[in-house]
Design an enzyme around this catalytic site. Structure first.
Site, short mmCIF file in Angstrom:
data_model
loop_
_atom_site.label_atom_id
_atom_site.label_comp_id
_atom_site.label_asym_id
_atom_site.label_seq_id
_atom_site.Cartn_x
_atom_site.Cartn_y
_atom_site.Cartn_z
N ARG A 56 -52.17 15.98 -32.60
CA ARG A 56 -51.65 17.21 -33.22
C ARG A 56 -50.29 16.98 -33.87
O ARG A 56 -49.98 17.53 -34.93
CB ARG A 56 -51.56 18.33 -32.17
N HIS A 60 -49.26 17.88 -37.75
CA HIS A 60 -48.08 18.68 -38.11
C HIS A 60 -47.18 17.92 -39.06
O HIS A 60 -46.67 18.47 -40.04
CB HIS A 60 -47.26 19.04 -36.86
N ASP A 61 -46.97 16.65 -38.75
CA ASP A 61 -46.10 15.84 -39.59
C ASP A 61 -46.61 15.83 -41.02
O ASP A 61 -45.85 16.08 -41.97
CB ASP A 61 -46.02 14.41 -39.02
N GLY A 66 -45.24 15.86 -46.20
CA GLY A 66 -45.97 14.60 -46.10
C GLY A 66 -45.74 13.94 -44.75
O GLY A 66 -44.91 14.39 -43.95
N ASP A 68 -43.97 11.94 -42.90
CA ASP A 68 -42.66 11.28 -43.06
C ASP A 68 -41.85 11.33 -41.78
O ASP A 68 -40.63 11.16 -41.81
CB ASP A 68 -41.86 11.96 -44.20
N ASN A 88 -43.96 25.29 -31.77
CA ASN A 88 -43.49 24.22 -30.88
C ASN A 88 -44.16 24.23 -29.51
O ASN A 88 -44.16 23.23 -28.81
CB ASN A 88 -41.98 24.29 -30.71
N PRO A 155 -51.30 25.85 -41.13
CA PRO A 155 -52.31 26.91 -41.03
C PRO A 155 -52.20 27.60 -39.66
O PRO A 155 -51.88 26.95 -38.67
CB PRO A 155 -53.63 26.15 -41.15
N HIS A 185 -60.09 19.39 -32.54
CA HIS A 185 -60.09 20.35 -31.44
C HIS A 185 -61.11 20.01 -30.35
O HIS A 185 -61.32 20.80 -29.44
CB HIS A 185 -60.28 21.77 -31.98
N THR A 186 -61.71 18.85 -30.43
CA THR A 186 -62.49 18.33 -29.31
C THR A 186 -61.54 17.85 -28.20
O THR A 186 -61.95 17.65 -27.07
CB THR A 186 -63.40 17.16 -29.77
N ASP A 238 -62.25 21.97 -25.46
CA ASP A 238 -63.63 21.54 -25.24
C ASP A 238 -63.76 21.24 -23.76
O ASP A 238 -63.50 20.12 -23.32
CB ASP A 238 -63.94 20.30 -26.10
N ASP A 245 -65.53 13.67 -29.19
CA ASP A 245 -66.93 13.68 -29.63
C ASP A 245 -67.17 14.90 -30.52
O ASP A 245 -66.22 15.58 -30.92
CB ASP A 245 -67.86 13.67 -28.41
#
Ligand code: HEM
Ligand SMILES: *[C@@H]1O[C@H](CO)[C@@H](O)[C@H](O)[C@H]1NC(C)=O
Ligand SMILES: *[C@@H]1O[C@H](CO)[C@@H](O)[C@H](O)[C@H]1NC(C)=O
Ligand SMILES: *[C@@H]1O[C@H](CO)[C@@H](O)[C@H](O)[C@H]1NC(C)=O
Length: 313
Positions: A56, A60-61, A66, A68, A88, A155, A185-186, A238, A245
């Protein structure tokens, strides 16, 4: 005019670098990838939540200025950094990147960027969780700017399909990238605050989002007993396994995913058919995920090789 200007601005921040290569440090720091991998596997042995945190963190980065390393910078003086901005609550495991950086610096000082370390660590997080492996293009530079207010560009879990499409297309990512990358999100965990909108006061006519499976919604209410629960507990996204998976897509089809944004992938013909495809074929998912990860992680933006991932040089 304003729209044109802002799109020009966006494209001057984000570019798909053609200069990244998977053997970038072959001569200057051949041990880098092995060292990073060791930092990820060692940390994961002690704390099973590390791989999800690093995956994650990389996402976010890349979505802000970009890939960075801007997500790694600490707040300083008047400036509140990305990592202290609103989402955060979900960021953790920064120490793993620090450990990897220190170990890499001890063999080849000033050579390997923090942004590259995070990109490689994200790949290693998928691998250590039983997911696919791939060559990570490298040669990113670290940025010098990190602002909490920029996290607005991420998002939100409340987004519908058109908002998701818009968010991804702003940085050159397609609907296929959206569906494939959401498969992240698995892994991992979500706090109640990220999906409370679906289980309390959903809208004026219904308290619970009708697109949630009713017994699943009841179990979520049990874990998250009130809309603004100070404890902000959480659930595994999950629950069937900690393995990387394609179960996430099966859960979407069963209406047992946490976020409006997860369920929203059913709300356009193109994304719905990709959800079905990935639910049926782990192989199709793995191939698409790798392709989209390389695409997302090739958005560059920085200009220096930081000495310490938490502060600019
Ligand atoms: C499509 C848009 C996306 C939205 C709206 C979204 C939203 C979220 C939210 C709200 C959480 C839970 C935060 C919390 O309450 O702690 C979360 C967790 C997570 N997300 Fe996403 N996400 C998106 C895309 C992605 C992508 C592209 C990846 C990586 C490929 C990713 C990987 C993860 C992981 C691994 C976690 C678990 C983190 C942990 O357990 O520490 N997400 N996401
Ligand atoms: C996270 O962000 C919120 C809202 O901006 C802020 O109040 C809080 O102090 C931050 N928490 C951490 C641990 O940085
Ligand atoms: C998505 O949300 C936006 C903003 O709330 C709204 O304008 C739009 O009509 C929604 N789109 C869909 C497909 O529901
Ligand atoms: C509430 O949500 C349901 C399901 O999406 C929808 O059918 C209904 O029209 C919504 N009600 C309002 C007032 O928006």
């Amino acid at each position: 005019m304003a729209a044109l200007l802002s799109s020009l601005l966006i494209f001057s921040f984000f570019s798909f670098a053609t200069s990244l290569t998977s053997n970038y440090y072959q001569k200057t720091c051949p041990a880098a990838e092995t060292i990073i991998q060791k930092a990820v596997t060692d940390a994961t042995k002690r704390d099973k939540t590390v791989p999800a945190g690093l995956l994650r963190m990389h996402f976010h980065d890349c979505f802000i200025r970009g890939c960075d390393g801007s997500v790694l910078l600490n707040s300083k003086g008047e400036n509140t950094a990305e990592k202290d901005g609103p989402p955060n609550v979900s960021l953790h495991a920064f120490y793993v990147i620090d450990n990897a950086k220190i170990a890499v610096e001890s063999v080849c000082p000033g050579v390997v960027s923090c942004a590259d370390i995070l990109a490689v660590a994200a790949r290693d997080s998928v691998v250590v969780s039983g997911g696919p492996s791939w060559d990570v293009p490298q040669g990113r530079k670290d940025g010098r700017i990190s602002k909490a207010s920029d996290t607005k560009q991420l998002p939100a879990p409340t987004f519908n399909i058109s908002e998701l499409q818009q968010s991804f297309s702003q940085i050159g990512l397609s609907l296929k990238d959206l569906v494939a990358l959401s498969g992240g999100h698995t892994l991992g965990f979500s706090h109640c605050s990220s999906f409370n909108n679906r289980i309390y006061n959903f809208n004026l006519t219904t308290d619970i989002d009708p697109s949630l499976d009713p017994s699943f919604a009841a179990s979520l209410r049990h874990v998250c007993p009130a809309k603004n629960n100070a404890k902000n507990a959480g659930v595994t996204m999950d629950p069937s396994s900690t393995t990387f998976d394609n179960t996430y897509y099966k859960l979407i089809l069963q209406h047992k995913v946490l976020f409006s944004s997860d369920n929203a992938l059913l709300n356009s013909p193109k994304t719905r058919s990709l959800v079905s495809k990935f639910a049926c074929s782990k192989d199709a998912f793995s191939k698409a995920f790798v392709k989209s990860m390389i695409k997302m992680s090739s958005i560059t933006g920085g200009q220096e090789i930081r000495k310490d991932c938490r502060v600019v040089n």
